[in-house]
Design a protein around this motif. Structure first.
Motif, PDB file in Angstrom:
ATOM      1  N   GLY A 270      -7.945   9.783  -3.426  1.00 43.98           N
ATOM      2  CA  GLY A 270      -7.146   8.569  -3.311  1.00 43.98           C
ATOM      3  C   GLY A 270      -6.478   8.433  -1.959  1.00 43.98           C
ATOM      4  O   GLY A 270      -6.417   7.336  -1.393  1.00 43.98           O
ATOM      5  N   THR A 271      -6.004   9.534  -1.419  1.00 46.25           N
ATOM      6  CA  THR A 271      -5.359   9.490  -0.101  1.00 46.25           C
ATOM      7  C   THR A 271      -6.327   9.023   0.974  1.00 46.25           C
ATOM      8  O   THR A 271      -5.956   8.274   1.883  1.00 46.25           O
ATOM      9  CB  THR A 271      -4.788  10.874   0.257  1.00 46.25           C
ATOM     10  OG1 THR A 271      -3.816  11.246  -0.741  1.00 46.25           O
ATOM     11  CG2 THR A 271      -4.120  10.855   1.618  1.00 46.25           C
TER      12      THR A 271
ATOM     13  N   VAL B 266       0.853   4.374  -2.676  1.00 47.11           N
ATOM     14  CA  VAL B 266       0.635   5.773  -2.288  1.00 47.11           C
ATOM     15  C   VAL B 266       1.724   6.666  -2.869  1.00 47.11           C
ATOM     16  O   VAL B 266       1.448   7.735  -3.439  1.00 47.11           O
ATOM     17  CB  VAL B 266       0.608   5.916  -0.746  1.00 47.11           C
ATOM     18  CG1 VAL B 266       0.596   7.395  -0.355  1.00 47.11           C
ATOM     19  CG2 VAL B 266      -0.612   5.227  -0.165  1.00 47.11           C
TER      20      VAL B 266
ATOM     21  N   TYR C 298      -4.848   1.253   5.263  1.00 48.36           N
ATOM     22  CA  TYR C 298      -3.950   1.178   6.416  1.00 48.36           C
ATOM     23  C   TYR C 298      -4.705   0.777   7.682  1.00 48.36           C
ATOM     24  O   TYR C 298      -4.248  -0.087   8.449  1.00 48.36           O
ATOM     25  CB  TYR C 298      -3.248   2.516   6.638  1.00 48.36           C
ATOM     26  CG  TYR C 298      -2.098   2.791   5.712  1.00 48.36           C
ATOM     27  CD1 TYR C 298      -1.025   1.903   5.606  1.00 48.36           C
ATOM     28  CD2 TYR C 298      -2.066   3.943   4.933  1.00 48.36           C
ATOM     29  CE1 TYR C 298       0.039   2.163   4.754  1.00 48.36           C
ATOM     30  CE2 TYR C 298      -1.003   4.209   4.076  1.00 48.36           C
ATOM     31  CZ  TYR C 298       0.044   3.313   3.993  1.00 48.36           C
ATOM     32  OH  TYR C 298       1.095   3.563   3.139  1.00 48.36           O
TER      33      TYR C 298
ATOM     34  N   GLN D 180      -5.453  16.903  -8.741  1.00 47.35           N
ATOM     35  CA  GLN D 180      -5.407  17.277  -7.326  1.00 47.35           C
ATOM     36  C   GLN D 180      -6.601  16.687  -6.577  1.00 47.35           C
ATOM     37  O   GLN D 180      -6.489  16.247  -5.435  1.00 47.35           O
ATOM     38  CB  GLN D 180      -5.384  18.804  -7.181  1.00 47.35           C
ATOM     39  CG  GLN D 180      -4.163  19.467  -7.794  1.00 47.35           C
ATOM     40  CD  GLN D 180      -2.858  18.937  -7.232  1.00 47.35           C
ATOM     41  OE1 GLN D 180      -2.714  18.768  -6.017  1.00 47.35           O
ATOM     42  NE2 GLN D 180      -1.905  18.643  -8.109  1.00 47.35           N
TER      43      GLN D 180
ATOM     44  N   TYR E 294      -6.589   5.229   0.609  1.00 50.49           N
ATOM     45  CA  TYR E 294      -5.373   4.552   1.075  1.00 50.49           C
ATOM     46  C   TYR E 294      -5.320   4.547   2.604  1.00 50.49           C
ATOM     47  O   TYR E 294      -4.844   3.582   3.216  1.00 50.49           O
ATOM     48  CB  TYR E 294      -4.127   5.220   0.495  1.00 50.49           C
ATOM     49  CG  TYR E 294      -3.792   4.761  -0.899  1.00 50.49           C
ATOM     50  CD1 TYR E 294      -3.561   3.414  -1.175  1.00 50.49           C
ATOM     51  CD2 TYR E 294      -3.708   5.665  -1.950  1.00 50.49           C
ATOM     52  CE1 TYR E 294      -3.261   2.981  -2.452  1.00 50.49           C
ATOM     53  CE2 TYR E 294      -3.400   5.242  -3.242  1.00 50.49           C
ATOM     54  CZ  TYR E 294      -3.184   3.900  -3.484  1.00 50.49           C
ATOM     55  OH  TYR E 294      -2.892   3.463  -4.757  1.00 50.49           O
ATOM     56  N   GLY E 295      -5.812   5.616   3.227  1.00 49.47           N
ATOM     57  CA  GLY E 295      -5.894   5.638   4.688  1.00 49.47           C
ATOM     58  C   GLY E 295      -6.797   4.541   5.217  1.00 49.47           C
ATOM     59  O   GLY E 295      -6.517   3.921   6.257  1.00 49.47           O
TER      60      GLY E 295
ATOM     61  N   LEU F 178      -5.833  13.047  -6.095  1.00 52.83           N
ATOM     62  CA  LEU F 178      -4.897  12.871  -4.985  1.00 52.83           C
ATOM     63  C   LEU F 178      -5.618  12.894  -3.644  1.00 52.83           C
ATOM     64  O   LEU F 178      -5.356  12.056  -2.772  1.00 52.83           O
ATOM     65  CB  LEU F 178      -3.834  13.970  -5.005  1.00 52.83           C
ATOM     66  CG  LEU F 178      -2.721  13.876  -6.040  1.00 52.83           C
ATOM     67  CD1 LEU F 178      -1.830  15.103  -5.953  1.00 52.83           C
ATOM     68  CD2 LEU F 178      -1.904  12.609  -5.848  1.00 52.83           C
ATOM     69  N   LEU F 179      -6.514  13.851  -3.472  1.00 55.72           N
ATOM     70  CA  LEU F 179      -7.245  13.962  -2.209  1.00 55.72           C
ATOM     71  C   LEU F 179      -8.135  12.743  -1.987  1.00 55.72           C
ATOM     72  O   LEU F 179      -8.100  12.114  -0.920  1.00 55.72           O
ATOM     73  CB  LEU F 179      -8.078  15.240  -2.210  1.00 55.72           C
ATOM     74  CG  LEU F 179      -8.945  15.485  -0.959  1.00 55.72           C
ATOM     75  CD1 LEU F 179      -8.067  15.576   0.282  1.00 55.72           C
ATOM     76  CD2 LEU F 179      -9.778  16.749  -1.136  1.00 55.72           C
TER      77      LEU F 179
ATOM     78  N   TRP G 131       1.367   9.920  -5.797  1.00 53.71           N
ATOM     79  CA  TRP G 131       1.892  11.276  -5.634  1.00 53.71           C
ATOM     80  C   TRP G 131       2.972  11.591  -6.660  1.00 53.71           C
ATOM     81  O   TRP G 131       3.079  12.724  -7.142  1.00 53.71           O
ATOM     82  CB  TRP G 131       2.404  11.472  -4.208  1.00 53.71           C
ATOM     83  CG  TRP G 131       1.257  11.688  -3.248  1.00 53.71           C
ATOM     84  CD1 TRP G 131       0.573  10.735  -2.557  1.00 53.71           C
ATOM     85  CD2 TRP G 131       0.650  12.941  -2.926  1.00 53.71           C
ATOM     86  NE1 TRP G 131      -0.431  11.304  -1.815  1.00 53.71           N
ATOM     87  CE2 TRP G 131      -0.404  12.665  -2.013  1.00 53.71           C
ATOM     88  CE3 TRP G 131       0.895  14.256  -3.294  1.00 53.71           C
ATOM     89  CZ2 TRP G 131      -1.216  13.664  -1.477  1.00 53.71           C
ATOM     90  CZ3 TRP G 131       0.091  15.253  -2.759  1.00 53.71           C
ATOM     91  CH2 TRP G 131      -0.951  14.958  -1.862  1.00 53.71           C
TER      92      TRP G 131
ATOM     93  N   THR H  57       0.829  -1.207   0.000  1.00 49.58           N
ATOM     94  CA  THR H  57       0.000   0.000   0.000  1.00 49.58           C
ATOM     95  C   THR H  57       0.862   1.255   0.000  1.00 49.58           C
ATOM     96  O   THR H  57       0.570   2.235  -0.706  1.00 49.58           O
ATOM     97  CB  THR H  57      -0.929  -0.003   1.228  1.00 49.58           C
ATOM     98  OG1 THR H  57      -1.765  -1.175   1.184  1.00 49.58           O
ATOM     99  CG2 THR H  57      -1.807   1.237   1.259  1.00 49.58           C
ATOM    100  N   THR H  58       1.935   1.243   0.778  1.00 50.60           N
ATOM    101  CA  THR H  58       2.833   2.403   0.843  1.00 50.60           C
ATOM    102  C   THR H  58       3.477   2.676  -0.511  1.00 50.60           C
ATOM    103  O   THR H  58       3.590   3.833  -0.950  1.00 50.60           O
ATOM    104  CB  THR H  58       3.920   2.166   1.908  1.00 50.60           C
ATOM    105  OG1 THR H  58       3.293   1.935   3.175  1.00 50.60           O
ATOM    106  CG2 THR H  58       4.849   3.358   2.020  1.00 50.60           C
TER     107      THR H  58
END
Length: 407
Positions: A372-373, A290, A380, A366, A376-377, A369-370, A294, A286-287
């Motif tokens: 997707g982040t 991520v 985790y 952008q 991904y959180g 990115l928001l 980016w 996953t890391t």
């Protein structure tokens, strides 16, 4: 049981890899065509996304019915029926006159593909030794990525030069050839026991699997991981054909060569799981993804390609570990368990498309990115919960063994 480096293993693993390759060729044939199809049908990106989402969503819905059927008629028979349906359904697409009809035909393709996808790993779990299983699953998923690459490249190049109908006809003929090869190579099952007239038992198995956190969390990880992975590629396709890049669809489809890093990482996942904790591997995968998302934000094509390669390697590594985890941890009804994993996986891919395409339409990269982040959180958090639940399960198993009376 079929073990590593035996003639039976080579034959069975090759046949399963061929089938996996074919499934993903068909599933993703239309993905690079989406910008082209949006122009042909005067549709928005969200509307034309149904050509991909209809296939993955119907595949998700039909996985458990196919898995249940395989408990009665056998895994091998289900896989062969599934593969021989592909050229038939593919040719039926040629009669589609509008976007709705073509989307419905794609839904039919997803339903046909579900048969092979639902039970292939269950076949391996029943016929292969545990050591051979982990390696075979890695190879099977590597074939997934290769099939995805070839299907997308074929769809992009053929449709750009000769139209989408020619791409569909070519894939249908190719599907027939591969289906015949799998029928010839795949060994009959030696350890399958039919369970007829037990629909209630199958329903109970579904409920039991979903009630086990060590299974359900890994299914959720697979779903969110795929929601991000496949749709980051879709959004990148729209990004490249738009201004200021204006890349032709045939050349934009070359981004799917970045899947090759996923092919390698999926193969490596089997080796990782033999020596290290699979959940730790999911966090590492996953890391890597991520970081790739980016990196792809940099407005140069080399940076985008580098980002996609990182996304692919991380996503396939995570997927391979989570998929094999479910097949190992399910002690009963393995076909149902692996089918449930794939239900989460493909449902995530379908729903994630509308989510990330909306992020793209309203906020460009952008916004992606928001959005997707955030997802991904979620992965985790699920990995940490899975790690915690596994520790509890290990302690409970050890305690039960300590209090068991001596024979």
């Amino acid at each position: 049981m079929i073990d590593l480096k035996t003639p039976a293993y080579k034959r069975a693993s090759f046949a399963l890899a061929l089938g996996s390759f074919l499934v993903f060729c068909n599933l993703y044939l239309f993905q690079p065509m989406l910008p082209l199809m949006a122009n042909e049908f005067s549709a928005t990106a969200t509307e034309v996304n149904w050509l991909l989402a209809a296939g993955t969503l119907s595949l998700a819905v039909m996985l458990v019915p196919w898995a249940v059927g395989s408990e009665v008629i056998g895994r091998r028979r289900v896989m062969l029926i599934s593969l021989f349906l592909l050229p038939v359904v593919g040719l039926l697409m040629l009669g589609a006159e509008n976007l709705l009809m073509l989307s419905l035909a794609r839904a039919g393709m997803g339903a046909a593909l579900a048969g092979f996808a639902a039970v292939a790993v269950a076949y391996m779990a029943e016929e292969f030794t545990p050591r051979a299983l982990m390696v075979a699953v890695g190879g099977y998923i590597s074939a997934n990525s290769l099939g995805g690459i070839v299907g997308r490249l074929a769809g992009g190049f053929i449709s750009d030069h000769w139209g989408w109908q020619t791409a569909v006809i070519s894939m249908a003929l190719f599907s027939l050839v591969i289906a015949l090869l799998v029928w010839k190579l795949l060994p009959p099952q030696q350890h399958f026991v039919a369970r007829k007239g037990q629909l209630r038992l199958h329903t109970q198995s579904v409920i039991q699997h979903l009630r086990k956190p060590v299974l359900w969390y890994s299914m959720l990880i697979g779903g969110v991981n795929f929601a991000l992975f496949v749709n980051l590629y879709t959004v990148m396709g729209f990004r490249l054909v738009a201004e200021p890049y204006s890349v032709p669809v045939s050349w934009a489809s070359m981004i799917f060569l970045c899947y090759l890093t996923g092919t390698l990482s999926a193969k490596f996942s089997g080796r990782w799981s033999q020596s290290y904790n699979p959940t730790t591997g999911m966090i590492i995968g996953t890391t890597v993804s991520v970081i790739g998302m980016w990196v792809a934000a940099i407005e140069t094509i080399p940076a985008m390609m580098t980002g996609l390669m990182l996304i692919s390697s991380g996503a396939f590594f995570t997927h391979s570990l989570a998929y094999a985890w479910v097949s190992q941890k399910a002690t009963t009804a393995k076909a149902t368990a692996t089918a449930l994993y794939l239900v989460h996986y493909y449902a995530g891919g379908s729903l994630g498309g509308f989510y990330l395409i909306a992020c793209w339409q309203y906020g460009a990269w952008q916004g992606v990115l928001l959005g997707g982040t955030v997802l991904y959180g979620v992965i985790y958090l699920l990995c940490l919960r899975l790690m915690s639940k596994e520790k509890v399960a290990v302690k409970e198993k050890a305690a039960a063994k300590d209090i068991q009376p001596a024979a």
